[in-house]
Scaffold this active site. Sequence first.
Site, PDB file in Angstrom:
ATOM      1  N   ARG A 147      19.644 -32.743 -57.251  1.00 51.97           N
ATOM      2  CA  ARG A 147      19.225 -31.350 -57.127  1.00 51.97           C
ATOM      3  C   ARG A 147      20.224 -30.577 -56.259  1.00 51.97           C
ATOM      4  NH1 ARG A 147      14.954 -34.810 -56.194  1.00 51.97           N
ATOM      5  NH2 ARG A 147      13.214 -34.687 -57.677  1.00 51.97           N
ATOM      6  N   LYS A 171      12.975 -35.125 -52.364  1.00 51.46           N
ATOM      7  CA  LYS A 171      11.679 -34.592 -51.972  1.00 51.46           C
ATOM      8  C   LYS A 171      10.923 -35.606 -51.125  1.00 51.46           C
ATOM      9  CE  LYS A 171      11.112 -31.494 -55.942  1.00 51.46           C
ATOM     10  NZ  LYS A 171      10.274 -31.112 -57.092  1.00 51.46           N
ATOM     11  N   HIS A 243      19.837 -25.781 -61.988  1.00 49.03           N
ATOM     12  CA  HIS A 243      19.076 -26.907 -62.529  1.00 49.03           C
ATOM     13  C   HIS A 243      19.543 -27.301 -63.926  1.00 49.03           C
ATOM     14  CE1 HIS A 243      16.059 -29.067 -60.381  1.00 49.03           C
ATOM     15  NE2 HIS A 243      15.274 -29.203 -61.423  1.00 49.03           N
ATOM     16  N   ARG A 246      21.520 -30.438 -63.832  1.00 49.01           N
ATOM     17  CA  ARG A 246      20.650 -31.618 -63.706  1.00 49.01           C
ATOM     18  C   ARG A 246      20.047 -31.966 -65.064  1.00 49.01           C
ATOM     19  NH1 ARG A 246      17.470 -34.528 -59.936  1.00 49.01           N
ATOM     20  NH2 ARG A 246      15.226 -34.564 -60.322  1.00 49.01           N
ATOM     21  N   HIS A 269      12.666 -39.033 -59.873  1.00 45.90           N
ATOM     22  CA  HIS A 269      11.327 -38.682 -60.341  1.00 45.90           C
ATOM     23  C   HIS A 269      10.335 -39.764 -59.921  1.00 45.90           C
ATOM     24  CE1 HIS A 269      13.026 -36.048 -63.849  1.00 45.90           C
ATOM     25  NE2 HIS A 269      12.957 -35.388 -62.712  1.00 45.90           N
TER      26      HIS A 269
END
Length: 313
Positions: A147, A171, A243, A246, A269
């Site tokens: 990201r 994240k 994005h 990505r 993910h």
Amino acid sequence: MNDQVEAFLRHLADERNLAANTIAAYRTDLDQFCDFVSARNRREWRDVSHDDILSFMLYLRERRYASSTVARRVAAVKSFFAFLTGSGAVPHDPTERIDSPKVDRDLPRALTPHQVDELLELPLRSPTPERIRDKAMLELLYATGMRVSELVALNMTDIDLVHSTVRCTGKNGRVRVLPINGSAATALEEYCDNSRSQLARGSDAPIDALFLNHRGKRLTRQGFWLILKQYAEEMGLGELTPHMLRHSFAVHMLNAGADLRAVQELLGHTSISTTQIYTHINHASSAQPVRSEPRATEVNGVINEQALVPEEK
């Protein structure tokens, strides 16, 4: 009422360890909801009813908010009332029988391999220190699928050119170590050996950030967006978002035969279903050429040789 919103946002930061951008999105959603119920003369959160929630959803739809935005607003409100109920601030949850709106999920937009090649070659047509930096950033994004928030957060110590890996924090603070291909490694080496020191001269003190702006400070997400917008204009593209690189990485990897689970780990993910959406995109122009692209073949080779470094716990 605002005090309880602030308490909830602190809970998201301290207890759930959510990213600052995610918390900012919660704040935006709840600010709008707070304005809405205040206009309906609700002075305490315990005064908010089931009908107020339904009216808020109708209010959003009447103003033609995207289904994804409505779903996000409702999810934020539901999380907020779950917090209030759990803390005893309200006796019951008015969102309890509210179903989350269905989201019309659009397929991610990706560039073709030819467009990626053109984008990656653009910076060196006039190789200034800034554009050599841009080359390194674009190569790294496409080589790893990270990201943009992860890219601009990188420090010098996160790059290992000896082993061709980069360590990034995603994240919720999850760390993963990603392989980088020869093109990205070469671009990074050129930037680190020459251009970065020229950009760093604008800073008053040494800085750990890998990617610097012209003032010698850490490049921001907004700064990267402006850089990408400039290259989109040079290419004549109508739209090019950070994005999309990505997305392009994921689509081209899968079209070239990479394992879905490997791509999931590379992207960071938590759910395989998030990665599976990329299997529905198969550009006619990208299915075959990606196999013969030196850049893509090298990345895919890393996956096939099982050189992916597992995500650190």
